[in-house]
Scaffold this motif. Sequence first.
Motif, PDB file in Angstrom:
ATOM      1  N   LEU A 127      14.267  -1.279   0.054  1.00  0.00           N
ATOM      2  CA  LEU A 127      14.013  -2.551   0.748  1.00  0.00           C
ATOM      3  C   LEU A 127      13.009  -3.367  -0.062  1.00  0.00           C
ATOM      4  O   LEU A 127      11.848  -3.509   0.290  1.00  0.00           O
ATOM      5  N   THR A 128      13.483  -3.918  -1.146  1.00  0.00           N
ATOM      6  CA  THR A 128      12.605  -4.578  -2.114  1.00  0.00           C
ATOM      7  C   THR A 128      12.046  -5.906  -1.622  1.00  0.00           C
ATOM      8  O   THR A 128      11.162  -6.475  -2.265  1.00  0.00           O
ATOM      9  N   ASN A 129      12.573  -6.405  -0.497  1.00  0.00           N
ATOM     10  CA  ASN A 129      12.035  -7.645   0.080  1.00  0.00           C
ATOM     11  C   ASN A 129      11.080  -7.381   1.232  1.00  0.00           C
ATOM     12  O   ASN A 129      10.524  -8.320   1.810  1.00  0.00           O
ATOM     13  N   LEU A 130      10.891  -6.104   1.569  1.00  0.00           N
ATOM     14  CA  LEU A 130      10.064  -5.753   2.717  1.00  0.00           C
ATOM     15  C   LEU A 130       8.603  -6.075   2.435  1.00  0.00           C
ATOM     16  O   LEU A 130       8.040  -5.676   1.415  1.00  0.00           O
ATOM     17  N   LYS A 131       7.984  -6.808   3.361  1.00  0.00           N
ATOM     18  CA  LYS A 131       6.581  -7.196   3.231  1.00  0.00           C
ATOM     19  C   LYS A 131       5.710  -6.576   4.318  1.00  0.00           C
ATOM     20  O   LYS A 131       4.532  -6.322   4.097  1.00  0.00           O
ATOM     21  N   TYR A 132       6.295  -6.341   5.507  1.00  0.00           N
ATOM     22  CA  TYR A 132       5.513  -5.858   6.647  1.00  0.00           C
ATOM     23  C   TYR A 132       6.210  -4.631   7.238  1.00  0.00           C
ATOM     24  O   TYR A 132       7.342  -4.721   7.707  1.00  0.00           O
ATOM     25  N   LEU A 133       5.527  -3.497   7.215  1.00  0.00           N
ATOM     26  CA  LEU A 133       6.060  -2.262   7.789  1.00  0.00           C
ATOM     27  C   LEU A 133       5.020  -1.666   8.711  1.00  0.00           C
ATOM     28  O   LEU A 133       3.889  -1.399   8.299  1.00  0.00           O
ATOM     29  N   ASP A 134       5.401  -1.469   9.965  1.00  0.00           N
ATOM     30  CA  ASP A 134       4.491  -0.855  10.933  1.00  0.00           C
ATOM     31  C   ASP A 134       5.182   0.328  11.579  1.00  0.00           C
ATOM     32  O   ASP A 134       6.129   0.175  12.360  1.00  0.00           O
ATOM     33  N   LEU A 135       4.726   1.526  11.236  1.00  0.00           N
ATOM     34  CA  LEU A 135       5.225   2.776  11.823  1.00  0.00           C
ATOM     35  C   LEU A 135       4.115   3.488  12.589  1.00  0.00           C
ATOM     36  O   LEU A 135       4.222   4.677  12.877  1.00  0.00           O
ATOM     37  N   TRP A 158       1.243  -0.264   7.797  1.00  0.00           N
ATOM     38  CA  TRP A 158       0.543   0.458   8.868  1.00  0.00           C
ATOM     39  C   TRP A 158       1.248   1.791   9.136  1.00  0.00           C
ATOM     40  O   TRP A 158       2.398   1.811   9.572  1.00  0.00           O
ATOM     41  N   LEU A 159       0.541   2.885   8.922  1.00  0.00           N
ATOM     42  CA  LEU A 159       1.079   4.226   9.204  1.00  0.00           C
ATOM     43  C   LEU A 159       0.129   5.023  10.089  1.00  0.00           C
ATOM     44  O   LEU A 159       0.246   6.240  10.179  1.00  0.00           O
ATOM     45  N   SER A 160      -0.797   4.375  10.758  1.00  0.00           N
ATOM     46  CA  SER A 160      -1.827   5.071  11.523  1.00  0.00           C
ATOM     47  C   SER A 160      -1.270   5.801  12.740  1.00  0.00           C
ATOM     48  O   SER A 160      -0.154   5.524  13.197  1.00  0.00           O
ATOM     49  N   GLU A 161      -2.057   6.749  13.259  1.00  0.00           N
ATOM     50  CA  GLU A 161      -1.730   7.484  14.490  1.00  0.00           C
ATOM     51  C   GLU A 161      -0.400   8.225  14.374  1.00  0.00           C
ATOM     52  O   GLU A 161       0.515   8.072  15.179  1.00  0.00           O
ATOM     53  N   ASN A 162      -0.271   9.036  13.310  1.00  0.00           N
ATOM     54  CA  ASN A 162       0.901   9.880  13.129  1.00  0.00           C
ATOM     55  C   ASN A 162       0.446  11.280  12.741  1.00  0.00           C
ATOM     56  O   ASN A 162      -0.726  11.630  12.916  1.00  0.00           O
ATOM     57  N   ASP A 182      -3.372   0.580   6.581  1.00  0.00           N
ATOM     58  CA  ASP A 182      -3.970   1.435   7.611  1.00  0.00           C
ATOM     59  C   ASP A 182      -3.240   2.776   7.636  1.00  0.00           C
ATOM     60  O   ASP A 182      -2.095   2.866   8.061  1.00  0.00           O
ATOM     61  N   PHE A 183      -3.926   3.819   7.130  1.00  0.00           N
ATOM     62  CA  PHE A 183      -3.422   5.194   7.160  1.00  0.00           C
ATOM     63  C   PHE A 183      -4.270   6.043   8.110  1.00  0.00           C
ATOM     64  O   PHE A 183      -4.268   7.263   8.030  1.00  0.00           O
ATOM     65  N   SER A 184      -4.988   5.436   9.009  1.00  0.00           N
ATOM     66  CA  SER A 184      -5.970   6.147   9.823  1.00  0.00           C
ATOM     67  C   SER A 184      -5.348   7.132  10.796  1.00  0.00           C
ATOM     68  O   SER A 184      -4.197   7.000  11.201  1.00  0.00           O
ATOM     69  N   ASN A 185      -6.144   8.132  11.169  1.00  0.00           N
ATOM     70  CA  ASN A 185      -5.796   9.124  12.190  1.00  0.00           C
ATOM     71  C   ASN A 185      -4.483   9.833  11.883  1.00  0.00           C
ATOM     72  O   ASN A 185      -3.536   9.816  12.650  1.00  0.00           O
TER      73      ASN A 185
END
Length: 422
Positions: A127-135, A158-162, A182-185
């Motif tokens: 996904l070379t056009n992807l700018k915003y990813l929130d998981l 954002w990959l926090s809380e996983n 954000d890779f927190s928690n």
Amino acid sequence: MVMNVSRSLKHLDLSSNLLSGDISQILGSLGPWSYLALDSNELNGHIPEMVKNFPSSLQYLSLTFNYIVGEIPQTMGNLTNLKYLGLSDNNIIGGIPTTFGDLINLESLLLQGNNFSRQIPEIIGNLTNLKYLDLSNNNIIGGIPTALVISSTWKSLWLSENNISGQIPETIGNLTNLEYLDFSNNNIIGGIPMAFGDLINLESLGLQGNKISRQIPETIGNLTNLKYLDFSYNNITGAIPISIGDLINLEILGLQGNKISGQIPETIGNLQNIPSLSLSDNFISGKIPDTFSRLYNLEILDVSYNHFTKLVFGTQLCNLNSIDLSHNHIDGELTDLIDALLDCKQGASLDISIGANNLSGIVPSSMGQLSMLRGLDLSSNLLEGNITEAHFSKLTNLTYLDISYNSLNVILPNDWLPPFNA
């Protein structure tokens, strides 16, 4: 609920209503639309496999804040013109379908607040056009895939809380346009890559609540656009890097709950936008640098549970309204501290905690002139002598006082004592 609407309708937004019913019935009656938003309703059920029949014109689809369950069907990968897909805050399970690698026009993928429990697939790199990813706020496992950190198009990740584990790849330095990370928690281990220094556009960096170890690299000072930096509650060792003072735009700095040692660098006085600073629960020693007097916006300072040995005093206290020096190894007397506070311009209320240290000598009666004092904790020290009414003469704002576990002879003002029945 089945929707019968004009077949010429291109843009439909029914967000924040009370729509209910099975999502499959609604999606089964789609027209030739490019924009569909059904956020914040009460829709339930599964996303249907018939998604393969969705209009090829669809570019924006958002179903956030509903009660959608089950897995995302593989047929979702047929929506190759999608630029925005929002499925956050539902009850979706499983993982990201491998067919998502076909969504080559996708710019925003928001899946936070669900129950995804698998690894992030390598196809995310397609996904070379992807700018915003929130998981964030899922149950995602496995490591951070290399394919996720090779594209320079990213703006927010954002990959926090996983339950993400493993180390942060050095290739993170490729994300040169990244602004929010954000890779927190999670359960991330290893060190903070030196390559973070290449993320010169970063404004927010959250790594708190992991198992990150080793020292903070000096390259962190390259991130001069940072406003938010949180490394708290990890296993970080070593000293605070001198380059921390280069982060002149920083507004929030979290370093508490680590194993940081050494002294606070003088350069920390350059962080003039910070209103609150917590360095608690570390192994920091020495004293508070004189450069703290340049932190004009600093109101709250927490350096409790460290190894400080010298009592802080001087102009660096004058802007604070809360200071916590408790649970250190501070010795000496209180006189210098009280005198320094008396030299400050009387202003906002002040809370001071110096409990659980090694303070000795008397409590000077000049303490009674600190009219701005709101809370005072001198407990668990080695103080002795008398505490008389003079110590409280102008403490009209005092609401909290703890002088327990000392060797003090205390004579409280009569109007402070509750009435006792004979």
